[in-house]
Design a protein around this motif. Structure first.
Motif, PDB file in Angstrom:
ATOM      1  N   ARG A  24      -6.105 -12.803   3.603  1.00 43.39           N
ATOM      2  CA  ARG A  24      -5.635 -13.124   4.956  1.00 43.39           C
ATOM      3  C   ARG A  24      -6.708 -13.841   5.764  1.00 43.39           C
ATOM      4  O   ARG A  24      -7.828 -13.369   5.897  1.00 43.39           O
ATOM      5  N   SER A  26      -7.163 -15.208   9.592  1.00 41.36           N
ATOM      6  CA  SER A  26      -6.467 -15.126  10.882  1.00 41.36           C
ATOM      7  C   SER A  26      -6.350 -16.507  11.507  1.00 41.36           C
ATOM      8  O   SER A  26      -7.141 -17.410  11.238  1.00 41.36           O
ATOM      9  N   SER A  38       1.963 -12.157   1.746  1.00 36.87           N
ATOM     10  CA  SER A  38       0.887 -11.194   2.027  1.00 36.87           C
ATOM     11  C   SER A  38       0.311 -10.637   0.724  1.00 36.87           C
ATOM     12  O   SER A  38       0.908 -10.779  -0.347  1.00 36.87           O
ATOM     13  N   ARG A  86       4.371  -7.375  16.000  1.00 34.52           N
ATOM     14  CA  ARG A  86       3.240  -6.716  16.663  1.00 34.52           C
ATOM     15  C   ARG A  86       3.581  -6.682  18.152  1.00 34.52           C
ATOM     16  O   ARG A  86       3.684  -7.718  18.805  1.00 34.52           O
ATOM     17  N   ASP A 132      -0.654  -3.852   4.738  1.00 33.54           N
ATOM     18  CA  ASP A 132      -0.910  -5.271   5.050  1.00 33.54           C
ATOM     19  C   ASP A 132      -0.817  -5.557   6.561  1.00 33.54           C
ATOM     20  O   ASP A 132      -0.418  -6.652   6.970  1.00 33.54           O
ATOM     21  N   GLN A 133      -1.206  -4.549   7.371  1.00 32.24           N
ATOM     22  CA  GLN A 133      -1.139  -4.674   8.848  1.00 32.24           C
ATOM     23  C   GLN A 133      -1.692  -5.995   9.366  1.00 32.24           C
ATOM     24  O   GLN A 133      -1.157  -6.571  10.296  1.00 32.24           O
ATOM     25  N   GLU A 134      -2.788  -6.435   8.759  1.00 32.02           N
ATOM     26  CA  GLU A 134      -3.451  -7.640   9.281  1.00 32.02           C
ATOM     27  C   GLU A 134      -2.595  -8.879   9.131  1.00 32.02           C
ATOM     28  O   GLU A 134      -2.875  -9.905   9.746  1.00 32.02           O
ATOM     29  N   TRP A 135      -1.576  -8.791   8.302  1.00 32.35           N
ATOM     30  CA  TRP A 135      -0.695  -9.936   8.092  1.00 32.35           C
ATOM     31  C   TRP A 135       0.392 -10.029   9.169  1.00 32.35           C
ATOM     32  O   TRP A 135       1.161 -10.991   9.186  1.00 32.35           O
ATOM     33  N   ASP A 138      -0.433 -11.617  15.560  1.00 34.63           N
ATOM     34  CA  ASP A 138      -0.600 -11.103  16.916  1.00 34.63           C
ATOM     35  C   ASP A 138      -0.216 -12.220  17.889  1.00 34.63           C
ATOM     36  O   ASP A 138      -1.071 -12.821  18.521  1.00 34.63           O
TER      37      ASP A 138
END
Ligand code: PMP
Length: 369
Positions: A24, A26, A38, A86, A132-135, A138
């Motif tokens: 990932r 950002s 992801s 998110r 895979d929260q970061e995917w 935001d």
């Protein structure tokens, strides 16, 4: 003789193997739909003999299936498409996941693929997303698209129920269709083609409904400059669906009343969209105009258009929420439709559903991980 019970799909059996090479990055969110998968996937195998195997979350990798697997020959495949957002409080939430899994179960039954415990499966999906929260982007016009899929994998060429299956889920961050606001689009309604038929599978979400639409869609764009297809059905050219969206018409009906009309599900031709259901529920709560599920033919539409009674036409779906239609091309005629997006019902529904998605309006449709 002792008969062993078939295993069910259980969250408590879930095994997790994390990737050693996370990918990932950002900020890279000018994303082509579904092109950036992801890091992790969920995978569970099933056999008619033993039932569901242990669910596994693992790094995304190619599936291991035999070239004779039924999915490769007879399109023994079903899927879902839902989204995680998110939200304004930083938490990640899914939009109406239980509705999506209910529809997936109904489709599995129609496709003769195995049943699964919907709430256990949901817990596995929620875990996958939290891994895979970061995917989950935001950003207020992006989200994580979640694609549960179930395929028949028995390696035999007979056309019959598959005694082996694979359930898997991948996810992908998706950008907005609306970077520059609600962009109106045009439709080609060509009665030569049908998407679904009475007694068929139009009301279910299976891959075999989609592959045959691609050439029609390509033709609409290349020959007529229309971005989507308006699917007609029957000798009376009933308006059914738009591409991969449900159809809504906001008009003044023959009785002179304002009405939001969408084709009824009774025919079995139309996918019971979760966004469709949400639009109906919200607009019924507002009690400001009639909200009707019923049929509309091109002839009725053209009469209303000639009378100046068509106020708006829009599509609804997970990918786009709601999208205004500016033109319908039908039998060498073009029907322009007003798209005054600032004050439109389409815009109002878009705003309302978006504020539910990102939780600036907390709503029970959203489920945390
Ligand atoms: N119709 C079809 C044919 C679709 O593929 C979709 C997308 N799933 C929809 C309608 C809209 O359904 P939903 O609102 O559940 O995304």
């Amino acid at each position: 003789m002792c008969v062993r019970a078939l295993s069910s799909l259980r969250y408590k059996d879930l095994q997790i193997t994390l990737t050693k090479t996370p990918t990932r990055t950002s900020g890279d969110d000018h994303l082509k739909f579904g092109a950036h998968i992801s890091d992790h996937m969920l995978e569970v195998d099933w056999t008619a003999e033993h039932g569901w195997d242990i669910p596994q979350i693992k790094p995304v990798s190619p599936l291991h299936i035999h070239p004779a697997a039924k999915v490769l020959h007879y399109a023994s495949e079903i899927f879902e498409g839902l989204k995680a957002y998110r939200c304004v409080d930083g938490k990640v939430r899914l939009f109406r996941p239980r509705e999506h899994l209910r529809r997936m179960s109904a489709t599995a039954e129609r496709a003769c693929l195995p049943a699964f415990d919907q709430s256990e499966f949901l817990k596995c999906i929620q875990k996958l997303i939290s891994v895979d929260q970061e995917w989950v982007p935001d950003s207020k016009n992006q989200s994580l698209y979640v694609r549960p899929t179930l395929i028949g994998t028995e390696p035999t060429l007979g056309v019959s129920a598959s005694n082996k299956a694979k359930l898997f889920v991948i996810t992908t961050p998706v950008g907005s269709y609306f970077a520059g606001g609600l962009k109106p689009f045009s439709l080609l309604a060509d009665p030569k083609y049908v998407r679904a038929w009475t007694g068929g599978c139009g009301g279910y979400k299976m891959g075999s409904n989609y592959a045959p639409t691609v050439a029609v869609q390509k033709n609409a764009l290349e020959k007529y400059g229309c971005q989507q297809v308006l699917w007609l059905f029957g000798d009376d050219h009933q308006m059914t669906e738009i591409g991969t969206m449900n159809l809504f018409i906001y008009w003044v009906n023959e009785q002179g009343e304002k009405e939001l009309l969408t084709p009824s599900l009774e025919s079995g031709l139309i996918l019971p969209g979760i966004t469709r259901k949400s639009v109906l529920e919200l607009s019924r709560q507002w009690k400001e105009f009639y909200v009707t599920e019923g049929n509309i033919t091109m002839k009725t539409f053209i009469k209303a258009w000639n009378d100046g009674r068509i106020m708006e036409v829009f599509g609804s779906g997970t990918a786009s929420i709601v999208l205004p239609v500016q033109e319908i091309c039908y039998l060498d005629q073009k029907f322009n439709i007003p798209t005054d997006t600032d004050t439109s019902l389409t815009q109002r529904l878009f705003n309302e559903i978006t504020s539910i998605h990102y939780y600036s309006k907390p709503h029970h449709w959203m489920e945390t991980l």
